[in-house]
Scaffold this active site. Structure first.
Site, PDB file in Angstrom:
ATOM      1  CE  LYS A 111      -3.984  -2.280   1.688  1.00 57.92           C
ATOM      2  NZ  LYS A 111      -4.475  -3.214   2.948  1.00 57.92           N
ATOM      3  CE  LYS A 190      -5.818  -9.731  -4.219  1.00 55.95           C
ATOM      4  NZ  LYS A 190      -5.994  -9.070  -2.997  1.00 55.95           N
ATOM      5  CE  LYS A 193     -14.034  -5.757  -1.596  1.00 61.35           C
ATOM      6  NZ  LYS A 193     -13.266  -6.469  -0.478  1.00 61.35           N
TER       7      LYS A 193
HETATM    8  P1  ADP Z   1      -9.925  -6.854  -2.102  1.00 64.53           P
HETATM    9  O1  ADP Z   1      -8.644  -7.151  -2.274  1.00 64.53           O
HETATM   10  O2  ADP Z   1     -10.604  -6.910  -3.252  1.00 64.53           O
HETATM   11  O3  ADP Z   1      -9.992  -5.664  -1.240  1.00 64.53           O
HETATM   12  P2  ADP Z   1     -10.429  -8.134   0.454  1.00 64.53           P
HETATM   13  O4  ADP Z   1      -9.087  -7.901   0.965  1.00 64.53           O
HETATM   14  O5  ADP Z   1     -11.682  -7.766   0.960  1.00 64.53           O
HETATM   15  O6  ADP Z   1     -10.419  -8.317  -1.150  1.00 64.53           O
HETATM   16  O7  ADP Z   1     -10.519  -9.872   0.589  1.00 64.53           O
HETATM   17  C1  ADP Z   1     -11.355 -10.666   1.132  1.00 64.53           C
HETATM   18  C2  ADP Z   1     -10.912 -12.026   0.808  1.00 64.53           C
HETATM   19  O8  ADP Z   1     -11.010 -12.486  -0.512  1.00 64.53           O
HETATM   20  C3  ADP Z   1      -9.766 -12.479   1.467  1.00 64.53           C
HETATM   21  O9  ADP Z   1      -9.739 -13.642   1.982  1.00 64.53           O
HETATM   22  C4  ADP Z   1      -8.682 -12.385   0.364  1.00 64.53           C
HETATM   23  O10 ADP Z   1      -7.849 -13.347   0.626  1.00 64.53           O
HETATM   24  C5  ADP Z   1      -9.851 -12.904  -0.770  1.00 64.53           C
HETATM   25  N1  ADP Z   1      -9.544 -12.440  -2.084  1.00 64.53           N
HETATM   26  C6  ADP Z   1      -9.573 -11.161  -2.464  1.00 64.53           C
HETATM   27  N2  ADP Z   1      -9.262 -11.088  -3.943  1.00 64.53           N
HETATM   28  C7  ADP Z   1      -8.742 -12.201  -4.248  1.00 64.53           C
HETATM   29  C8  ADP Z   1      -8.315 -12.640  -5.225  1.00 64.53           C
HETATM   30  N3  ADP Z   1      -8.048 -11.939  -6.375  1.00 64.53           N
HETATM   31  N4  ADP Z   1      -7.970 -14.040  -5.183  1.00 64.53           N
HETATM   32  C9  ADP Z   1      -8.020 -14.908  -4.457  1.00 64.53           C
HETATM   33  N5  ADP Z   1      -8.639 -14.461  -3.092  1.00 64.53           N
HETATM   34  C10 ADP Z   1      -8.883 -13.214  -3.032  1.00 64.53           C
END
Ligand code: ADP
Ligand code: TRP
Length: 323
Positions: A111, A190, A193
């Site tokens: 970040k 990856k 959001k």
């Molecule tokens: P984002 O990166 O979209 O903000 P979050 O951090 O809220 O997502 O992640 C919520 C859950 O989804 C976590 O367990 C995270 O590891 C999983 N996750 C998010 N994006 C991915 C991805 N592209 N592939 C696999 N797992 C993901």
């Protein structure tokens, strides 16, 4: 029954990476494990300072879970900030967490590299996550690969605490499904959001079409053989297609003669069909936002005694109940 716990941030609309890595598996676990599922709005506050968005995303995330089949009668389902013991425990844990441990956090470093001006909350994010897990004495944590280090940090903090005050916390383990550890976004990075590359679970048809057609592929001509293992489109396709269908596509790739445009059209149909029954349920639930809020409030009431018990034990062991 093993205690399984995971949370999701209401920092935006939930996408298929969230679904396959976390939500789908959590929903399956409600039948065989003691399941703790919650919406981590305090964590979302590290990146979101728009009150309307935070509050609406929280209900939307709950709606998604309920529409996809989470049954609040079979599990513990609540919003993080409705159980204030978590922030109390986070403070206590932060006094047992070395600065170096947090400085090594990949997600914090990523970040910073993106140019975000960090708040204290962003830096201590893993401590709050440790409190989330340890407060409920959870054993297994289903997450995507990006969260593995956070679980390791949680273990470090718990071990440190246990070594000083005696066995207080269960040591958690990450549960990462290797074949869906990282779901790629439409740009091949990856899916996240914060990268603007998501395909959302309940995307409307027109925007779903636009996104699927934009999935990045290489420029191999239609007739040429293609490499399924290094293709985002294939990686997304196999999440939605039955095994035989995936194998058939693998062969078509290796043989050549299949165009990416054709595969995208198939994928579009598969995604739409996959979520279609849930979409209807979500539309019905979405008219009852107050009822969803009531479900969450009831969930917090059901869960809170577990948090109170752990925190009480922690305070007793660590000398906070002065005599
Ligand atoms: P984002 O990166 O979209 O903000 P979050 O951090 O809220 O997502 O992640 C919520 C859950 O989804 C976590 O367990 C995270 O590891 C999983 N996750 C998010 N994006 C991915 C991805 N592209 N592939 C696999 N797992 C993901
Ligand atoms: N940090 C996790 C994420 O971004 C969300 C989270 C907060 C979490 N507390 C948790 C996940 C406890 C598992 C367990 O995805």
């Amino acid at each position: 029954m093993t205690r399984v716990l995971s949370g999701i941030q209401p920092s935006g609309t939930l996408h298929i990476g969230n679904y396959f890595a976390m939500m789908k598996r959590m929903i399956e676990f409600q039948n065989e494990h003691e399941l703790f599922c919650f919406i981590v709005n305090y964590h979302a506050m590290t990146s979101l300072h728009d009150p309307k968005a935070l509050s609406e995303n929280t209900i939307d995330a709950a709606l998604d879970f309920l529409a996809l089949g989470l049954d609040p009668e079979k599990c513990y389902f609540w919003v993080q900030s409705d159980i204030p013991e978590v922030t109390e425990l986070a403070w206590i844990l932060s006094c047992h967490t070395s600065l170096g441990l947090l400085e090594r956090s990949h997600s914090y470093k990523d970040k910073l590299a993106k140019g975000i001006t960090p708040s204290c909350g962003l830096f201590t994010y893993p401590v709050l996550m440790a409190a989330d897990i340890l407060l409920y004495q959870a054993k297994l944590i289903p997450v995507g690969k990006d969260q593995k280090q956070h679980i390791e940090i949680t273990r470090d903090i718990a071990e440190r605490f246990n070594a000083i005050y005696g066995e207080t916390f269960v040591l958690p383990e990450p549960m990462i499904s290797e074949d869906i550890a990282v779901v790629p976004g439409i740009d091949g990075q990856k899916m996240s959001k914060s990268y603007g590359n998501t395909i959302d679970i309940f995307e409307d048809e027109a925007s779903l079409k636009k996104k699927v057609m934009r999935i990045k592929t290489d420029s191999t001509p239609v007739e040429a053989p293609k490499d399924p293992e290094n293709c985002n489109l294939f990686a997304l396709y196999r999440l939605f297609a039955e095994k035989e269908k995936t194998e058939a596509l693998r062969e078509r790739y290796l043989k050549g003669g299949v165009g990416y445009g054709e595969v995208k059209k198939e994928l579009l149909g598969l995604i739409y069909e996959y979520f279609s029954p849930y979409r209807k349920k979500r539309e019905v639930l979405a008219r009852e936002r107050q009822a969803v809020k009531d479900v969450l409030k009831k969930g917090a009431e059901k869960t809170r005694p577990i948090a109170v018990k752990t925190l009480d034990d922690v305070k007793r062991r660590s000398g906070l109940y002065y005599v």
